[in-house]
Enzyme design. Structure first.
Site, PDB file in Angstrom:
ATOM      1  N   GLY C  37       4.168  -2.291   0.329  1.00  0.00           N
ATOM      2  CA  GLY C  37       4.334  -1.677  -0.969  1.00  0.00           C
ATOM      3  C   GLY C  37       3.688  -0.309  -0.991  1.00  0.00           C
ATOM      4  N   CYS C  38       3.913   0.412  -2.059  1.00  0.00           N
ATOM      5  CA  CYS C  38       3.484   1.795  -2.060  1.00  0.00           C
ATOM      6  C   CYS C  38       3.362   2.329  -3.459  1.00  0.00           C
ATOM      7  CB  CYS C  38       4.501   2.687  -1.360  1.00  0.00           C
ATOM      8  SG  CYS C  38       5.123   2.043   0.157  1.00  0.00           S
ATOM      9  N   GLY C  39       2.703   3.495  -3.541  1.00  0.00           N
ATOM     10  CA  GLY C  39       2.759   4.304  -4.742  1.00  0.00           C
ATOM     11  C   GLY C  39       3.326   5.661  -4.365  1.00  0.00           C
ATOM     12  N   ARG C  66      -2.300   0.597  -5.738  1.00  0.00           N
ATOM     13  CA  ARG C  66      -1.058   0.405  -4.997  1.00  0.00           C
ATOM     14  C   ARG C  66      -1.242   0.585  -3.505  1.00  0.00           C
ATOM     15  NH1 ARG C  66       2.936   0.552  -9.023  1.00  0.00           N
ATOM     16  NH2 ARG C  66       4.497   0.269  -7.410  1.00  0.00           N
ATOM     17  N   HIS C 210       2.577  10.021  -1.275  1.00  0.00           N
ATOM     18  CA  HIS C 210       2.837   8.606  -1.014  1.00  0.00           C
ATOM     19  C   HIS C 210       1.557   7.929  -0.564  1.00  0.00           C
ATOM     20  CE1 HIS C 210       4.064   5.211   1.571  1.00  0.00           C
ATOM     21  NE2 HIS C 210       5.048   5.090   0.725  1.00  0.00           N
TER      22      HIS C 210
END
Lengths: 276, 510, 408
Positions: C37-39, C66, C210
């Site tokens: 997952g990521c932001g 995140r 990111h």
């Protein structure tokens, strides 16, 4: 069905062949030498021909044909006459269904492939695999033919394909033949037919003027005497050949040999159906 | 003192393979089983139904017995046990020593090698992406059959669509019915297939036996077949259908021709095939106008000319060892779609030696074709169809993931109609009215009932496909096609996984 | 710098041990890609003004929940106004040997106009090794003979060069290769990477960023986001379930997958569809996140035809599964594209400053509010691209009907 003829790779009706198509009354002339693209691509020529057919032309004359393939494939107007000057490419009159095509020159391979009805008259030679799987209609070749001619011709009901070869045919003439008639005249000398004649034939008949050795016969083919009906058929075909080409044809029936299937089920004992 | 040897000829009668057993406590002696047994393996003798030999385990008697009192037992091995000289090998030798014939069989190869499909496991979404509930959210299975343009041209910022250049057929599921000719199956059976194809909005193959005039009403869902026998190829057979397919080979008998024996060439078959009644309908081993790849291009081109570029023209080949390169050549020759028929594909009649020993399993063939076409940059131009022994939706799904756009099924559709895969199609005695031309037998199959059964089966398969797609977190079937990352191999031979470009179980991705 | 022997055991925010292997330019042995997952966050000055690096770092860092410290990165566009027509190739090198190998390879293949070391402020919290980060400003030589037998365009030539290096040249990885842009990324939390590169020293017209929460380690500096090729920069949140299909399409078109992540493939798809195939940006977005056939059937005829044929033609470019992506490019104009999948399975919020000078896109609204408390925010629709172009403003909010503004 869309009333648009669409050459390969073009989204719209072809117009690059416009200048080569001239229509007077119901007669069309397509002069390939006038095409801006030389030699004209077969997709264009077929497209222009279909255009002429849709306009209800009763005759189409092609001038300067040079190897363009698939001419008049599936053409279906019974009264249409197509004259081809030059050398038509492979698969001339494939799936032909009614029209008459007359070639003033030699035809290449696979002329009359799987034709249903109509006539193809070649004032020259027609090479390999002529009349493959023909189911009706007539092919008349003034000169010689190549290998594997008349393979798997078949007949049904009133449809009975006939082929007359003025010159010679090579090996495998009438292989898998399931119906129809092939007549080889052997005019111009040389062995009229090659080896493996009528290999696996299970219908139809092949008439050869001249001698046929037993060693030339393929499996399932046999030499049988001509019946009066056969003689009548040969004479009829000779008449058509004479009309088409204006050539003298030898009418002495004793010169003809008939090759016919030894059985309509040549391989019926070949398989073992035991549930092992 | 030795006995005098018998003078009479020994006929080496083979032991029975199956034995119908009637439970006389329950039997009502209605004799329906005797009347329905087209193999005459039951008879009525001394007020009892008894086995009379020749049972093929077609299962008809079981299904129609109102008292439910018949059971078919496989006869246990009758020869001395031997690990190498199997019962079948000895039966085959004995039969051929008596007949001198080529052993004939039907349906697909029945060897007991496990299908590679059974060695593949599907992936599913957990945590890192969500699975999708196909009952409540869209999961798409619309599939197109035909050539694709590869890219769309852009002129002055406008994306150009030239849909006339690439005729495509839209189907509701990634499925097609294979080519089963009228002749190999009955009128009613073929009608059922066509009716089902129309109802499912997919395409059914005509087989090579021409198209009966009654069936032109289904032409929008029929792919007509041009095989080496060229039976029944009239202009409308090419022009009025949905697609045209050139048959080069069949998975059950690669390199072999077709042979419909004369006894199956009834009046109707003779009219449709346009050959005289009672003669053998032979399809030459090769097309005699195709001896090379450029000749195939020629036949493709003439069919495109003949159909004025309105229909997709495809080529069907049997899966053979060099299938990748052959597929590439076929695409380059202009085929709009390509069908690969695997080793276990069905047939109405094939020499057993070819059926059981020649060809390539479809799983490997699909992966090889997909990979080769990808390597050559051709994969997004052509639709790849594949079949041959697809027994379940799981097989279908795995075939898609291995790289097929469309999965071809035939035997499973016939099983839906009633076929029990007894492998006697070549005898023309099918008690279910499917693989026969005998009027009394064909009348047993109601096309409406059979079509409804086929429709129900494949609708269910399509739902199962959607379930699996949803579980994988994929909401359109095109995102499964060739997605071998979502498969793992668990079989005995990791080399198979390697050639299929499928990872082994235990190998992750991230 | 490349001493892997002496290292301290690193833990993440929750005290979980992080596998100590830490790779910079070279691909970790056995690397099979990374999931997680990521932001994501981004901002663009619509008037072509400048935004400094601290601003994007604040945006990304506010979404700390995140990430887990195994990768973060930033891309800055409009970074080199005085060299805006030169390609900027920014590299990670494991050591001097990798640098030498790249310089030997580039010698004669590119006209290098200037090169410099990229500033790194070594931090105690990021465990070594650090890569040597170096950038080269270059032009593609015009002489034909440099381009071999194939007459490649300038960009294709550069793509081939960069992909060759990333695939073949050991100890080196080209992390960005576009004009007027560069990528700053590495193995650490968002704030660590911002601090490492001292982002405050940079300012540009547009920033992408990111932060990563991979499910696995080891960490690989070069594998962090943004992934970039030419001037394309892609930050991606989610997991593409159609990866195997999409990868086939880019490989068919000559791209070499070296990072083995779905994001890499997304980057190549943008390059393929927009730069090479010439599709308008929003059309490429519709290719990647198409409507269902049911929705397509309800469109007006011209739209329907185009939508259907896009889907048929580019079915291998359809990104299935959850994603939200932020894509940047500098050519021909500095542009920001944000797109979420067609089921809107990953978050995406867009915003506009009250003076309408700066536009934002991020995973969470907080990322926008922290730097622009009075921003107007909205949610772009599923499969509906947000597009902003420096000098032109917001071209598409992502809330319009599909195909609005597309020439038909």
């Amino acid at each position: 069905m869309k009333d648009v003829c669409k050459p390969k790779g073009h989204a719209h009706e072809c117009d690059c062949g416009k200048e080569c198509l001239k229509v007077e009354g119901d007669r069309a002339v397509i002069d390939l030498s006038l095409s801006p693209a030389q030699p004209m691509h077969y997709t264009t020529l077929n497209c222009v021909m279909r255009k002429a057919m849709r306009r209800g032309c009763s005759s189409i004359e092609l001038k300067g044909v040079m190897g363009q393939r698939y001419l008049a494939s599936t053409a279906s107007a019974p009264d249409l006459y197509i004259a081809v000057h030059g050398t038509p490419g492979n698969d001339l009159g494939a799936f032909l269904n009614g029209p008459t095509i007359e070639v003033f020159g030699n035809a290449q391979d696979m002329t009359g492939n799987t034709m249903n009805s109509g006539r193809i008259i070649v004032h020259g030679n027609a090479w390999d695999v002529t009349g493959l799987a023909a189911r009706g209609g007539q092919i008349l070749v003034k000169g010689d033919t190549g290998y594997r001619v008349g393979i798997h011709m078949k007949e049904f009901g009133g449809s009975r394909p006939t082929m007359v070869i003025g010159g010679t045919a090579k090996d495998y003439l009438g292989e898998y033949m399931a119906g129809g008639t092939i007549l080889v005249l052997g005019l111009g000398g040389g062995a009229p037919v090659g080896r493996s004649l009528g290999a696996g034939m299970h219908g139809g008949r092949i008439f050869v003027r001249g001698t046929v050795g037993l060693e030339q016969l393929g499996p399932g083919a046999a030499i049988v005497p001509l019946s009066p009906d056969d003689e009548k058929e040969v004479r009829g075909l000779l008449g058509e050949f004479e009309n088409a080409f204006g050539a003298e044809v030898p009418g002495e029936m004793s010169e003809y040999v008939k090759v016919a299937p030894s059985s309509s089920r040549p391989f019926s004992g070949y398989y073992d159906k035991t549930n092992v | 003192m030795s006995e005098t040897p018998p003078t009479k000829r020994l006929d080496h009668r083979l032991p029975e393979r199956f034995l119908p057993i009637v439970n006389y406590d329950l039997c009502r002696v209605c004799r329906r089983c005797v009347n329905d047994c087209s193999y005459q393996a039951l008879e009525f003798r001394e007020s009892k139904v008894v086995a009379s030999g020749g049972c093929v385990a077609c299962g008809r008697c079981i299904a129609i017995c109102p008292a439910n009192c018949i059971e078919i037992r496989p006869v246990p091995p009758q020869f001395a046990p031997h690990g190498n000289w199997s019962e079948r090998s000895r039966r085959s030798i004995l039969a051929q020593a008596s007949s001198g014939g080529v052993l004939l069989s039907s349906c697909g190869a029945d060897d007991e090698h496990p299908a590679i499909f059974d060695d593949l496991l599907l992936d599913a979404a957990q945590v890192t992406n969500p699975s999708i509930d196909p009952l409540r959210e869209p999961v798409e299975t619309v599939t197109y059959l035909g050539r694709r343009p590869g890219r769309l041209e852009v002129c002055d910022g406008k994306v150009m669509v030239r849909e006339d250049d690439t005729p495509l057929i839209r189907m509701d599921m990634p499925l097609m019915f294979g080519h089963i000719s009228l002749g190999s199956i009955s009128y009613n059976a073929q009608q059922a297939l066509f009716m089902a194809a129309k109802e499912l909005n997919i395409v059914a193959g005509s087989g090579e036996g021409g198209l009966h005039p009654d069936f032109y009403q289904y032409a929008d869902h029929i792919c007509s077949e041009v095989a080496s026998g060229r039976f029944g190829i009239k202009p409308e057979y090419l022009k009025e259908v949905a697609a045209v397919e050139i048959k080069i080979g069949q998975g059950a008998k690669p390199g072999h021709g077709g042979h419909l024996p004369g006894e199956k060439v009834t009046t109707m078959i003779s009219e449709t095939r346009m050959i005289p009644r009672g003669t053998d309908a032979l399809s030459p081993y090769p097309h005699h106008d195709i001896y090379s790849i450029e000749d195939l291009a020629q036949l493709i081109s003439v069919l495109k000319e003949s159909t004025e570029y309105r229909l997709p023209v495809g080529v069907k080949i049997a899966a053979v060892h060099n299938v990748g390169a052959i597929a590439s050549g076929i695409v380059r020759a202009g085929a709009d779609f390509l069908t690969v028929d695997g080793f276990k594909g069905g047939t109405g009649a094939a020499p057993r030696v070819i059926r059981d020993h020649a060809g390539l399993p479809v799983e490997v063939a699909i992966a090889a074709v997909d990979r080769r076409l990808t390597q050559e940059g051709l994969r997004n131009r052509v639709t790849v169809c594949a079949g041959g022994g697809i027994r379940s939706s799981a097989d279908m799904i795995k075939a898609l993931a291995l790289g097929a756009d469309v999965v071809m099924v035939s035997t499973s559709a016939m099983v839906a109609m009633g076929c029990r895969v007894c492998q006697q199609c070549h005898r023309g005695l099918c008690s279910w009215g499917i693989a026969t031309q005998r009027d009394d037998l064909t009348s047993r199959l109601d096309p409406n009932v059979a079509a409804a059964r086929i429709v129900r089966l494949f609708r269910a398969w399509n739902e199962e496909l959607k379930e699996v797609l949803g579980a994988m977190g994929i909401d359109a079937v095109e995102s499964l096609v060739g997605n071998r990352d979502r498969l793992r191999y668990r079989g005995p031979n990791p080399k198979i996984a390697e050639v299929m470009n499928v990872k082994h179980i235990g190998e992750g991705w991230g | 710098m490349n001493d892997r022997k002496d290292r301290e055991v690193r833990t993440d925010r929750l005290g979980m041990p992080v596998q100590a292997e830490n790779y910079t330019a070279s691909r970790p042995p056995g690397w099979q890609g990374q999931l997680g997952g990521c932001g994501i966050a981004s901002c663009i000055s619509l008037k072509g003004g400048r935004i400094d690096g601290d601003r994007i770092a604040r945006m990304l860092t506010i979404m700390e929940e995140r990430e887990n410290g195994l990768g973060a990165g930033y891309a800055c566009y409009g970074l080199f106004p005085e060299r805006r027509d030169q390609y900027c190739l920014q590299f990670f090198f494991d050591d001097e040997e990798g640098k030498q190998a790249v310089e030997d390879f580039l010698d004669g293949r590119l006209d290098i106009l200037h090169d410099e070391k990229v500033f790194l402020r070594e931090r105690s919290t990021i465990s070594p090794p650090y890569p040597l980060v170096w950038r080269y400003f270059a032009n593609v030589p015009h002489a034909r003979e440099w381009r071999g037998t194939r007459d490649l365009g300038e960009e294709d030539y550069l793509v081939e060069l960069v992909q060759h290096i990333n695939e073949r040249v050991p100890k080196a990885f080209c992390v960005s290769s576009g004009k007027d842009m560069a990528v700053f990324k590495g193995n650490g939390y968002s704030y660590e990477i911002a601090d490492l590169y001292d982002l405050g020293r940079y300012s540009g017209t547009m920033w992408l960023s990111h932060s990563r929460f991979p499910t696995n380690s080891p960490a690989w500096w070069a594998g962090a986001h943004p992934l970039s090729l030419l001037d394309w920069g892609v930050c991606h949140n989610g997991e593409i379930t159609s990866y195997g299909v999409n990868r086939k399409l880019v490989e068919m078109n000559g791209y070499k997958c070296t990072v083995l992540t779905d994001t890499e493939v997304v980057t190549y798809l943008w390059d393929l569809l927009v730069r090479r195939n010439g599709l308008p940006t929003e059309v490429a977005a519709f290719v990647m996140a198409p409507s269902t056939f049911q929705e397509i059937s309800l469109l007006p005829p011209a739209e329907r035809r185009l939508a259907e044929w896009l889907r048929i033609t580019y079915k291998e470019a359809f990104l299935n599964g959850p994603f939200s992506i932020i894509v940047g490019r500098s050519q021909p104009d500095i542009s920001l594209i944000a797109l979420a999948d067609r089921k809107k399975l990953r978050p995406m919020i867009a915003g506009l400053s009250p003076n309408e000078e700066v536009a934002y896109c991020a995973s969470e609204e907080s990322a926008i509010r922290i730097v622009e408390p009075d921003a107007r925010t909205w949610a772009p629709g599923a499969g509906n691209p947000f597009i902003a172009v420096a000098g032109k403003g917001i071209v598409r909010r992502g809330t319009e009907p599909s195909f609005q503004g597309v020439s038909l």
